[in-house]
Design an enzyme around this catalytic site. Structure first.
Site, PDB file in Angstrom:
ATOM      1  CG  ASN A  69      -1.834   1.232   1.221  1.00 26.57           C
ATOM      2  OD1 ASN A  69      -2.673   1.369   0.341  1.00 26.57           O
ATOM      3  ND2 ASN A  69      -1.669   2.115   2.196  1.00 26.57           N
ATOM      4  CD  GLU A  70      -1.131   5.668   0.523  1.00 25.18           C
ATOM      5  OE1 GLU A  70      -0.402   6.071   1.455  1.00 25.18           O
ATOM      6  OE2 GLU A  70      -2.277   6.093   0.322  1.00 25.18           O
ATOM      7  CE1 TYR A  79      -7.697   9.928   1.532  1.00 23.97           C
ATOM      8  CE2 TYR A  79      -5.643   9.214   0.519  1.00 23.97           C
ATOM      9  CZ  TYR A  79      -6.719   8.964   1.358  1.00 23.97           C
ATOM     10  OH  TYR A  79      -6.809   7.771   2.012  1.00 23.97           O
ATOM     11  CD  GLU A 117      -5.424   4.738   1.429  1.00 28.36           C
ATOM     12  OE1 GLU A 117      -5.273   5.954   1.716  1.00 28.36           O
ATOM     13  OE2 GLU A 117      -4.589   3.866   1.696  1.00 28.36           O
ATOM     14  CD1 TRP A 133      -8.662   7.431   5.014  1.00 31.01           C
ATOM     15  CD2 TRP A 133      -8.284   5.303   4.466  1.00 31.01           C
ATOM     16  NE1 TRP A 133      -7.763   6.920   5.926  1.00 31.01           N
ATOM     17  CE2 TRP A 133      -7.514   5.620   5.612  1.00 31.01           C
ATOM     18  CE3 TRP A 133      -8.212   4.013   3.938  1.00 31.01           C
ATOM     19  CZ2 TRP A 133      -6.683   4.690   6.228  1.00 31.01           C
ATOM     20  CZ3 TRP A 133      -7.391   3.086   4.557  1.00 31.01           C
ATOM     21  CH2 TRP A 133      -6.642   3.427   5.686  1.00 31.01           C
ATOM     22  CD  GLU A 155      -2.706  14.188  18.206  1.00 30.38           C
ATOM     23  OE1 GLU A 155      -2.081  15.166  18.592  1.00 30.38           O
ATOM     24  OE2 GLU A 155      -3.949  14.087  18.270  1.00 30.38           O
ATOM     25  CD1 TRP A 156      -2.979  14.405  11.010  1.00 29.08           C
ATOM     26  CD2 TRP A 156      -1.304  13.798   9.696  1.00 29.08           C
ATOM     27  NE1 TRP A 156      -3.529  13.984   9.825  1.00 29.08           N
ATOM     28  CE2 TRP A 156      -2.520  13.611   9.008  1.00 29.08           C
ATOM     29  CE3 TRP A 156      -0.112  13.486   9.054  1.00 29.08           C
ATOM     30  CZ2 TRP A 156      -2.565  13.118   7.702  1.00 29.08           C
ATOM     31  CZ3 TRP A 156      -0.168  12.996   7.760  1.00 29.08           C
ATOM     32  CH2 TRP A 156      -1.372  12.809   7.100  1.00 29.08           C
TER      33      TRP A 156
END
Length: 343
Positions: A37-38, A179, A249, A293, A300-301
């Site tokens: 994935n990615e 996105y 996604e 998604w 939390e980034w």
């Protein structure tokens, strides 16, 4: 990571063993497989920029990460072909992180060329080997710019003839995550400061008319640009022969205090799905699957900002974790049930 993570090619054999176990154990029930994935995001952000795990900032390690991921994918795909596909009859692919780069001045050839360059580096560096067995031509230029920035000489890795043959055609579907969109233009003096922009003289910006989601991270600003999704799908169609495409996604990062009335997220899904349907019905893009998604309600980034993608609200203060659908969740339920927009 004790042996260097994806920069160590010994990890290839470990991954193939893991894939064999997964195919053998779950293949009677799982018909569609994603090997990675990615991986473009993983290798770039994890090994070159250092903003995500494992937090490395090394050009050579980033190159090896991409190289070893691709060889691992190819061997897992060929393993499935040889042993499991005859009786399991499944499909194997990969999910590539995509972001549309639009020339800030579409009439300026340098802006147009740079947009294509950015797409080939961010997406094509993974897709081109899978479809054609080799890296895109822009890869060498990208490494040249990195070398100039860091004061080191870094040449592109090449696949041997047998490796290229093993890689080429290792897809049953082209999986993507998508996105957002950015405007792009050159910055000869390398004035930009973050992510892809920093090492290679690219300036990313946005149209003031674009709305945005939660301010998630200084390294990835989120803008709502539905038409960029359609352009991204058409780019994949043109570059790779209109492969069977799975959008695995797509989603909106909002604020935790939006509550159940998440109108912005609902509008995001409505507009992006609408542009995808235009790509399919008007442009002939071969999209066969769409997944929103919606996994995370609160996230939390690293920089401390809290955002969420979820279409279902979760009460984390209650031990039972009760769920309540948001407006966007109800909307998507009807879209999926009707295989299209509700009438």
């Amino acid at each position: 990571m004790e042996i260097g993570g994806w920069s160590n090619n010994d990890v290839i054999s470990h991954f193939v063993n893991f894939a064999h176990l997964a195919f053998r154990t779950f293949g009677d029930r799982v018909s569609k497989w994603v090997t990675f994935n990615e991986p473009n995001a993983m290798c770039f952000w994890g090994y070159l920029v250092g903003g995500e795990a494992p937090g490395r900032r090394n050009v050579e390690e980033a190159k090896l990460c991409v190289h070893n991921v691709l060889k691992s994918h190819a061997k897992a795909y060929r393993l499935y072909d040889a042993i499991f596909r005859p009786h399991q009859r499944g499909k194997v692919g990969m999910v590539i992180f995509t972001q549309w780069f639009h020339p800030k001045d579409p009439k300026n050839p340098s802006h147009v060329k740079l947009a294509e360059f950015a797409l080939q580096i961010s997406c094509g560096i993974i897709a081109s080997p899978i479809f054609f067995g080799q890296y895109p031509d822009e890869y060498a230029e990208f490494l040249g710019r990195l070398s100039q920035k860091h004061g080191v000489v870094s040449s592109p890795l090449q696949f041997r003839l047998a490796e290229s043959a093993e890689l080429r055609g290792t897809w049953d579907f082209c999986g993507i995550a998508h996105y957002t969109t950015n405007l792009i233009e050159p910055t000869p003096n390398h004035e930009a400061s973050d992510g892809l922009s920093d090492p290679i003289g690219i300036k990313l910006s946005s149209d003031p008319k674009w709305s945005s989601g939660a301010n998630s991270s200084s390294s990835w600003q989120f803008y709502v640009v539905p038409w960029g999704f359609r352009k991204m799908l058409n780019w994949i169609k043109r570059r790779y022969g209109n492969p069977e495409t799975y959008v695995l996604e797509n989603g909106f990062q909002g604020h935790p205090d939006d509550g159940l009335q998440d109108y912005d997220r609902l509008e995001y899904y409505r507009s992006y799905i609408n542009e995808m349907l235009k790509a399919v019905r008007i442009d002939g893009v071969n999209v066969q699957m769409y997944a929103a998604w919606t996994l995370l309600d609160d996230f939390e980034w690293d920089d401390g900002y809290t955002v969420n993608f979820g279409v279902v609200s979760v009460n984390f203060s209650d031990p039972e974790r009760p769920r309540m659908p948001k407006l966007s969740g109800t909307f998507l339920k009807h879209v999926f049930k009707n295989n299209g927009f509700p009438r």
